[in-house]
Motif scaffolding. Structure first.
Motif, PDB file in Angstrom:
ATOM      1  N   ASP A 100     -12.989 -12.979  -7.719  1.00 36.53           N
ATOM      2  CA  ASP A 100     -12.619 -14.336  -7.764  1.00 36.53           C
ATOM      3  C   ASP A 100     -13.547 -15.092  -8.304  1.00 36.53           C
ATOM      4  O   ASP A 100     -14.826 -14.932  -8.196  1.00 36.53           O
ATOM      5  N   TYR A 101     -13.104 -16.138  -9.009  1.00 39.86           N
ATOM      6  CA  TYR A 101     -13.799 -17.351  -9.565  1.00 39.86           C
ATOM      7  C   TYR A 101     -13.551 -18.733  -9.190  1.00 39.86           C
ATOM      8  O   TYR A 101     -12.264 -18.836  -9.651  1.00 39.86           O
ATOM      9  N   LYS A 102     -14.062 -19.602  -8.370  1.00 37.51           N
ATOM     10  CA  LYS A 102     -13.741 -20.781  -8.096  1.00 37.51           C
ATOM     11  C   LYS A 102     -14.588 -21.874  -8.493  1.00 37.51           C
ATOM     12  O   LYS A 102     -15.913 -21.647  -8.269  1.00 37.51           O
ATOM     13  N   LEU A 103     -14.101 -22.935  -9.072  1.00 37.63           N
ATOM     14  CA  LEU A 103     -14.925 -23.925  -9.266  1.00 37.63           C
ATOM     15  C   LEU A 103     -14.542 -25.237  -8.478  1.00 37.63           C
ATOM     16  O   LEU A 103     -13.306 -25.442  -8.402  1.00 37.63           O
ATOM     17  N   ILE A 104     -15.429 -25.870  -7.569  1.00 39.77           N
ATOM     18  CA  ILE A 104     -14.960 -26.811  -6.589  1.00 39.77           C
ATOM     19  C   ILE A 104     -15.619 -27.969  -6.798  1.00 39.77           C
ATOM     20  O   ILE A 104     -16.879 -28.266  -6.924  1.00 39.77           O
ATOM     21  N   VAL A 105     -14.755 -29.183  -7.350  1.00 39.64           N
ATOM     22  CA  VAL A 105     -15.210 -30.487  -7.451  1.00 39.64           C
ATOM     23  C   VAL A 105     -14.909 -31.242  -6.276  1.00 39.64           C
ATOM     24  O   VAL A 105     -13.859 -31.640  -5.906  1.00 39.64           O
ATOM     25  N   ALA A 106     -15.949 -31.733  -5.813  1.00 34.46           N
ATOM     26  CA  ALA A 106     -16.009 -32.795  -4.640  1.00 34.46           C
ATOM     27  C   ALA A 106     -15.936 -34.182  -5.102  1.00 34.46           C
ATOM     28  O   ALA A 106     -16.941 -34.393  -5.889  1.00 34.46           O
ATOM     29  N   ILE A 107     -15.106 -34.966  -4.689  1.00 35.82           N
ATOM     30  CA  ILE A 107     -14.961 -36.452  -5.079  1.00 35.82           C
ATOM     31  C   ILE A 107     -14.910 -37.255  -3.900  1.00 35.82           C
ATOM     32  O   ILE A 107     -14.104 -36.903  -3.018  1.00 35.82           O
ATOM     33  N   ASP A 108     -15.515 -38.337  -3.761  1.00 35.92           N
ATOM     34  CA  ASP A 108     -15.593 -39.246  -2.634  1.00 35.92           C
ATOM     35  C   ASP A 108     -13.968 -39.727  -2.428  1.00 35.92           C
ATOM     36  O   ASP A 108     -13.437 -39.860  -3.464  1.00 35.92           O
ATOM     37  N   ALA A 109     -13.446 -39.533  -1.295  1.00 37.53           N
ATOM     38  CA  ALA A 109     -12.143 -39.818  -1.073  1.00 37.53           C
ATOM     39  C   ALA A 109     -11.646 -41.177  -1.569  1.00 37.53           C
ATOM     40  O   ALA A 109     -10.525 -41.435  -2.242  1.00 37.53           O
ATOM     41  N   ASP A 110     -12.455 -42.135  -1.724  1.00 40.64           N
ATOM     42  CA  ASP A 110     -12.289 -43.300  -2.174  1.00 40.64           C
ATOM     43  C   ASP A 110     -12.048 -43.543  -3.666  1.00 40.64           C
ATOM     44  O   ASP A 110     -11.318 -44.393  -4.284  1.00 40.64           O
ATOM     45  N   ALA A 111     -12.374 -42.489  -4.261  1.00 37.25           N
ATOM     46  CA  ALA A 111     -12.665 -42.268  -5.835  1.00 37.25           C
ATOM     47  C   ALA A 111     -11.335 -41.261  -6.344  1.00 37.25           C
ATOM     48  O   ALA A 111     -11.175 -41.258  -7.474  1.00 37.25           O
ATOM     49  N   PHE A 112     -11.271 -40.642  -5.240  1.00 40.07           N
ATOM     50  CA  PHE A 112     -10.203 -39.621  -5.718  1.00 40.07           C
ATOM     51  C   PHE A 112      -8.652 -40.053  -6.577  1.00 40.07           C
ATOM     52  O   PHE A 112      -8.367 -39.233  -7.230  1.00 40.07           O
ATOM     53  N   ALA A 113      -7.910 -40.850  -6.082  1.00 37.79           N
ATOM     54  CA  ALA A 113      -6.860 -41.450  -6.805  1.00 37.79           C
ATOM     55  C   ALA A 113      -7.192 -41.512  -8.216  1.00 37.79           C
ATOM     56  O   ALA A 113      -6.180 -41.299  -8.967  1.00 37.79           O
ATOM     57  N   ALA A 114      -8.193 -42.303  -8.665  1.00 36.15           N
ATOM     58  CA  ALA A 114      -8.351 -42.364  -9.955  1.00 36.15           C
ATOM     59  C   ALA A 114      -8.609 -40.811 -10.806  1.00 36.15           C
ATOM     60  O   ALA A 114      -8.127 -40.894 -11.738  1.00 36.15           O
TER      61      ALA A 114
END
Length: 149
Positions: A100-114
């Motif tokens: 497996d190869y996974k790249l996880i991009v974590a975004i503040d919930a309030d910025a995720f819609a954009a």
């Protein structure tokens, strides 16, 4: 002391008071926190809250040559991904047993819609390039919440 502080103004007061007591190391460590605001938590159901939404890009790799090519492609996009508004972290998960190869991009919930409205940044182009690598299969995406407990 800082864990008991809930507002930015209170944090400034705590830093100022500790600085006058000669705790300069405390001041140096806390100065960066003065500009932070508390993240707004969202609730899925009672007891299940989150403040971060992650977009995961994952694939299977067949051999180390394919894995090396995957990383080269990811490296070309990494600075741009990290510069995404609201990005708090980018993590890579590699499993040598299940390939497996996974790249996880974590975004503040309030910025995720954009981020979502933008097509998740470079997602389409990145995934197209990953799919073209010999030895790469099962290229998928997933969105989920993250919360430090």
């Amino acid at each position: 002391v800082a864990s008991q502080v809930g507002r930015q103004e209170d944090l400034r007061l705590v830093v100022a008071l500790d600085a006058t007591d000669g705790a300069m190391n405390f001041l140096k460590n806390m100065v960066g926190l003065m500009s932070l605001k508390a993240k707004e938590q969202q609730t899925i159901c009672e007891g299940v809250t989150f403040d971060t939404i992650a977009r995961e890009w994952r694939l299977k790799w067949a051999d180390k040559e394919a894995l090396a090519e995957v990383q080269k492609v990811v490296d070309t996009y990494l600075a741009g991904i990290k510069a995404t508004v609201g990005c708090t972290s980018v993590q890579r998960v590699v499993c040598g047993t299940c390939l497996d190869y996974k790249l996880i991009v974590a975004i503040d919930a309030d910025a995720f819609a954009a981020f979502e409205q933008s097509g998740f940044g470079p997602e389409k182009e990145l995934l197209d390039k990953l799919k073209a690598i010999h030895g790469v299969s099962t290229v998928e995406t997933q969105t989920y919440t993250l919360m430090a407990l």
